[in-house]
Scaffold this active site. Structure first.
Site, PDB file in Angstrom:
ATOM      1  N   LYS A 156       8.442  -8.899  -0.872  1.00  0.00           N
ATOM      2  CA  LYS A 156       8.534  -8.980   0.588  1.00  0.00           C
ATOM      3  C   LYS A 156       7.150  -8.719   1.189  1.00  0.00           C
ATOM      4  CE  LYS A 156       8.863  -6.612   4.203  1.00  0.00           C
ATOM      5  NZ  LYS A 156       8.227  -7.470   5.213  1.00  0.00           N
ATOM      6  N   SER A 210       2.077   2.305   4.711  1.00  0.00           N
ATOM      7  CA  SER A 210       1.799   3.586   5.362  1.00  0.00           C
ATOM      8  C   SER A 210       2.532   4.740   4.683  1.00  0.00           C
ATOM      9  CB  SER A 210       2.215   3.508   6.827  1.00  0.00           C
ATOM     10  OG  SER A 210       3.590   3.229   6.912  1.00  0.00           O
ATOM     11  N   GLY A 214       6.415   5.005   3.387  1.00  0.00           N
ATOM     12  CA  GLY A 214       6.556   5.418   1.986  1.00  0.00           C
ATOM     13  C   GLY A 214       7.478   6.622   1.855  1.00  0.00           C
ATOM     14  N   GLU A 231       1.994   3.309  -3.018  1.00  0.00           N
ATOM     15  CA  GLU A 231       0.547   3.282  -2.774  1.00  0.00           C
ATOM     16  C   GLU A 231       0.382   3.384  -1.265  1.00  0.00           C
ATOM     17  OE1 GLU A 231      -1.609   3.448  -5.027  1.00  0.00           O
ATOM     18  OE2 GLU A 231      -0.667   2.646  -6.830  1.00  0.00           O
ATOM     19  N   CYS A 265      -7.185   0.764   2.349  1.00  0.00           N
ATOM     20  CA  CYS A 265      -6.703   2.111   2.035  1.00  0.00           C
ATOM     21  C   CYS A 265      -7.766   2.917   1.282  1.00  0.00           C
ATOM     22  CB  CYS A 265      -5.425   2.036   1.227  1.00  0.00           C
ATOM     23  SG  CYS A 265      -5.565   0.941  -0.178  1.00  0.00           S
ATOM     24  N   GLU A 358      -6.280   8.966   9.024  1.00  0.00           N
ATOM     25  CA  GLU A 358      -6.606   7.613   8.591  1.00  0.00           C
ATOM     26  C   GLU A 358      -6.671   6.698   9.819  1.00  0.00           C
ATOM     27  OE1 GLU A 358      -3.683   5.179   6.491  1.00  0.00           O
ATOM     28  OE2 GLU A 358      -5.291   4.550   5.161  1.00  0.00           O
TER      29      GLU A 358
HETATM   30  P1  TAP Z   1       3.648  -0.429   6.810  1.00  0.00           P
HETATM   31  O1  TAP Z   1       4.049  -0.518   8.238  1.00  0.00           O
HETATM   32  O2  TAP Z   1       4.051   0.768   6.064  1.00  0.00           O
HETATM   33  O3  TAP Z   1       4.188  -1.772   6.146  1.00  0.00           O
HETATM   34  C1  TAP Z   1       4.030  -2.072   4.789  1.00  0.00           C
HETATM   35  C2  TAP Z   1       5.159  -2.950   4.324  1.00  0.00           C
HETATM   36  O4  TAP Z   1       6.384  -2.235   4.422  1.00  0.00           O
HETATM   37  C3  TAP Z   1       5.356  -4.232   5.164  1.00  0.00           C
HETATM   38  O5  TAP Z   1       5.802  -5.276   4.337  1.00  0.00           O
HETATM   39  C4  TAP Z   1       6.451  -3.812   6.125  1.00  0.00           C
HETATM   40  O6  TAP Z   1       7.212  -4.889   6.640  1.00  0.00           O
HETATM   41  C5  TAP Z   1       7.318  -2.958   5.226  1.00  0.00           C
HETATM   42  N1  TAP Z   1       8.153  -2.007   5.945  1.00  0.00           N
HETATM   43  C6  TAP Z   1       7.964  -1.500   7.191  1.00  0.00           C
HETATM   44  N2  TAP Z   1       8.973  -0.651   7.500  1.00  0.00           N
HETATM   45  C7  TAP Z   1       9.818  -0.638   6.442  1.00  0.00           C
HETATM   46  C8  TAP Z   1      11.032   0.039   6.167  1.00  0.00           C
HETATM   47  N3  TAP Z   1      11.577   0.878   7.017  1.00  0.00           N
HETATM   48  N4  TAP Z   1      11.620  -0.181   4.962  1.00  0.00           N
HETATM   49  C9  TAP Z   1      11.068  -1.028   4.065  1.00  0.00           C
HETATM   50  N5  TAP Z   1       9.926  -1.695   4.284  1.00  0.00           N
HETATM   51  C10 TAP Z   1       9.297  -1.497   5.439  1.00  0.00           C
HETATM   52  O7  TAP Z   1       2.083  -0.482   6.590  1.00  0.00           O
HETATM   53  P2  TAP Z   1       1.072  -1.565   7.138  1.00  0.00           P
HETATM   54  O8  TAP Z   1       0.944  -1.371   8.595  1.00  0.00           O
HETATM   55  O9  TAP Z   1       1.454  -2.896   6.629  1.00  0.00           O
HETATM   56  O10 TAP Z   1      -0.292  -1.134   6.388  1.00  0.00           O
HETATM   57  C11 TAP Z   1      -1.091  -0.112   6.839  1.00  0.00           C
HETATM   58  C12 TAP Z   1      -0.939   1.123   5.989  1.00  0.00           C
HETATM   59  O11 TAP Z   1      -0.782   0.823   4.621  1.00  0.00           O
HETATM   60  C13 TAP Z   1      -2.134   2.056   6.033  1.00  0.00           C
HETATM   61  O12 TAP Z   1      -1.700   3.373   6.208  1.00  0.00           O
HETATM   62  C14 TAP Z   1      -2.788   1.912   4.671  1.00  0.00           C
HETATM   63  O13 TAP Z   1      -3.498   2.991   4.195  1.00  0.00           O
HETATM   64  C15 TAP Z   1      -1.657   1.612   3.805  1.00  0.00           C
HETATM   65  N6  TAP Z   1      -2.088   0.809   2.671  1.00  0.00           N
HETATM   66  C16 TAP Z   1      -2.191   1.429   1.488  1.00  0.00           C
HETATM   67  C17 TAP Z   1      -2.645   0.716   0.400  1.00  0.00           C
HETATM   68  C18 TAP Z   1      -2.748   1.408  -0.914  1.00  0.00           C
HETATM   69  S1  TAP Z   1      -3.140   0.537  -2.183  1.00  0.00           S
HETATM   70  N7  TAP Z   1      -2.537   2.668  -1.057  1.00  0.00           N
HETATM   71  C19 TAP Z   1      -2.983  -0.625   0.510  1.00  0.00           C
HETATM   72  C20 TAP Z   1      -2.867  -1.212   1.731  1.00  0.00           C
HETATM   73  C21 TAP Z   1      -2.405  -0.486   2.823  1.00  0.00           C
HETATM   74  P3  TAP Z   1       6.891  -5.464   8.109  1.00  0.00           P
HETATM   75  O14 TAP Z   1       5.538  -6.033   8.027  1.00  0.00           O
HETATM   76  O15 TAP Z   1       7.947  -6.466   8.301  1.00  0.00           O
HETATM   77  O16 TAP Z   1       6.967  -4.303   9.052  1.00  0.00           O
END
Ligand code: TAP
Length: 456
Positions: A156, A210, A214, A231, A265, A358
């Site tokens: 997804k 996030s 997580g 992650e 990240c 962050e």
């Molecule tokens: P999130 O909002 O956490 O979204 C990540 C993924 O999870 C997306 O596919 C999102 O879908 C999905 N998601 C959102 N809410 C969910 C729920 N309640 N249940 C299941 N899945 C859900 O993060 P983001 O905004 O995409 O990315 C930014 C964050 O990710 C930052 O904090 C960053 O540090 C972290 N990040 C960490 C890493 C590693 S390797 N540690 C890498 C990249 C990013 P939708 O898009 O449909 O909301």
């Protein structure tokens, strides 16, 4: 029944560049059943055939590399140079796990009354939930080892940037003889993601995103005892000692924090510099940052693209309190496009919100220190622990500090974070479990012990 669709927008032009389906409960239920059937076929294939399939995926990515890079660049706003390098890395990831697939083996344990053997069995069907910043690389870091370990996979992608992953799914379906082995399912995390997490037929969820989401996934997975790899966020430290090659550390530092416009990240957004080298470091760091070219992601000259969305840019801007002391404030065009230029903050105490939380945008905070012990203590004063660097010419100090910093990855005189051959993941609230390397493959297996009685 046809699915409703979700529009996809370019962060650089703010024009619509595509749309994806919003998968519903009924379609997901069928997809998971198809994945279960596919997994049973996949695991029965000879090892060499499974290896050949992963190699075919890599060859297919290479054959469509420019198309995938352009999709990633226009969807994420990522400079095309970076997107091309990432797509090459995706193919390399599949080749690595094709090679690793037949190297997995268990142990033999001799006992008084017999012998036990351990086996690494596939988990079954796994769900991979990816973020918007590195869509295709992060999908590959999980899809490749999961398939190599004998699983079927549902991916997804993030709703903001799903296009490259959807196309990747189509390309793999085009060369696969097992329908349902790899499926890309699109739609909101709160519905599609939750369905994957709650379904007992899925044995493992690998989530990148996030810390907040997580944590909710970890709680929800308890109901079905799902295996999870998380992650999550980071606030990584870049520690520069006065005995280091300051020129090298300072010219590399912009790429360590502003690459992908800081939406990384692993961004080394807390830069600790030994006080006696502070001025020299900041002068060179600012000059190197000023040289970065912000602009059209499709141009090969571009170093930095826009931020992913207007909403995200507002969040990043919220960290730029006017009372902060800035060493550099880059200026960005107004728009269209969610532009934001690099910002460098000087923070004596390292206690500002910008220094602690962050940001996930192009903001670096430089913090002076006076001793090795202070540098370690400050670096560890974070809920996160994902990546980081130590710059010094003293080998013993490099090793001492690397061991003492609470972080999944540390690089010495380098800003390297991710290699397909080495495990990657976080300490503390940066996550749990490891991706990549052989650990990444084993993370998609269950360990089974078989005992054979040998005495009379
Ligand atoms: P999130 O909002 O956490 O979204 C990540 C993924 O999870 C997306 O596919 C999102 O879908 C999905 N998601 C959102 N809410 C969910 C729920 N309640 N249940 C299941 N899945 C859900 O993060 P983001 O905004 O995409 O990315 C930014 C964050 O990710 C930052 O904090 C960053 O540090 C972290 N990040 C960490 C890493 C590693 S390797 N540690 C890498 C990249 C990013 P939708 O898009 O449909 O909301």
């Amino acid at each position: 029944m046809s699915l409703s669709t979700i529009p996809v927008w370019s962060p650089a032009t703010e024009l619509q560049i595509g749309e994806v389906a919003a998968w519903g409960e009924a379609q997901l239920t069928q997809a998971i059943a198809a994945a279960q059937a596919a997994q049973r076929q996949w695991i029965r294939l000879p090892l060499a055939e499974r290896q050949a399939f992963l190699m075919r995926i890599a060859d297919t990515i290479d054959a469509h590399a420019e198309e995938l890079a352009m999709l990633e660049s226009s969807d994420v706003g990522k400079p095309i140079r970076a997107a091309r390098a990432e797509v090459a890395g995706v193919a390399a990831c599949f080749r690595y796990y094709a090679g690793a697939l037949d190297k997995v083996h268990g142990d033999t344990i001799t006992l008084d009354d017999g012998i036990s053997f351990t086996f690494h069995e596939p988990v079954g069907v796994v769900g991979v939930i990816t973020p918007w910043n590195f869509p295709l690389p992060i999908a590959s870091w999980n899809v490749a080892p999961a398939l190599a370990a004998g699983n079927a996979v549902l991916v997804k992608p993030a709703t903001l940037t799903p296009l490259s992953t959807v196309r990747f799914g189509e390309l793999v379906a085009g060369i696969s003889t097992i329908p349902g082995l790899l499926q890309v399912v699109t739609g909101a995390g709160s519905s599609v993601g939750q369905t994957l997490i709650n379904d007992p037929r899925i044995g493992k969820i690998s989530f990148t995103g996030s810390t907040e989401v997580g944590q909710s996934i970890l709680r929800a997975s308890a109901a079905t005892m799902k295996r999870v790899t998380l992650e999550l966020g980071g606030k990584s430290a870049n520690i520069v000692f006065a005995d280091a090659d300051i020129e090298a550390a300072a010219t590399a530092a912009p790429w360590a924090v502003f690459d992908n416009s800081g939406q990384d990240c692993c961004a080394r957004s807390r830069i600790f510099v030994e006080r006696s080298a502070l001025d020299a470091f900041v002068d060179t760091f600012v000059e190197a940052t000023r040289a970065l070219k912000l602009g059209d992601p499709s141009s090969v000259d571009t170093d930095l693209g826009p931020l992913v969305s207007a909403e995200h840019r507002e969040t990043v801007r919220g960290f730029l309190d006017p009372s902060l002391r800035f060493a550099y404030r880059g200026e960005a065009p107004d728009g269209p496009g969610h532009w934001m230029a690099p910002q460098i903050v000087l923070d004596e105490d390292g206690n500002s919100r910008a220094a602690v939380e962050e940001i996930f945008g192009p903001v670096a905070v430089v913090i002076p220190f006076d001793s090795e012990a202070e540098a370690i203590e400050r670096a560890n004063a974070s809920v996160y622990g994902l990546s980081g660097s130590v710059w010094t010419r003293d080998v013993a100090r490099a090793l001492r500090v690397s061991r003492a910093v609470e972080s999944g990855t540390i690089s010495v005189n380098s800003n390297s974070s991710v290699r397909v051959q080495t495990p990657f993941g976080g300490f503390k609230q940066s996550g749990m479990g490891r991706e990549l390397g052989l650990e990444g493959l084993l993370g998609y297996t269950e360990l089974k012990t078989v005992f054979v009685k040998t005495d009379d």
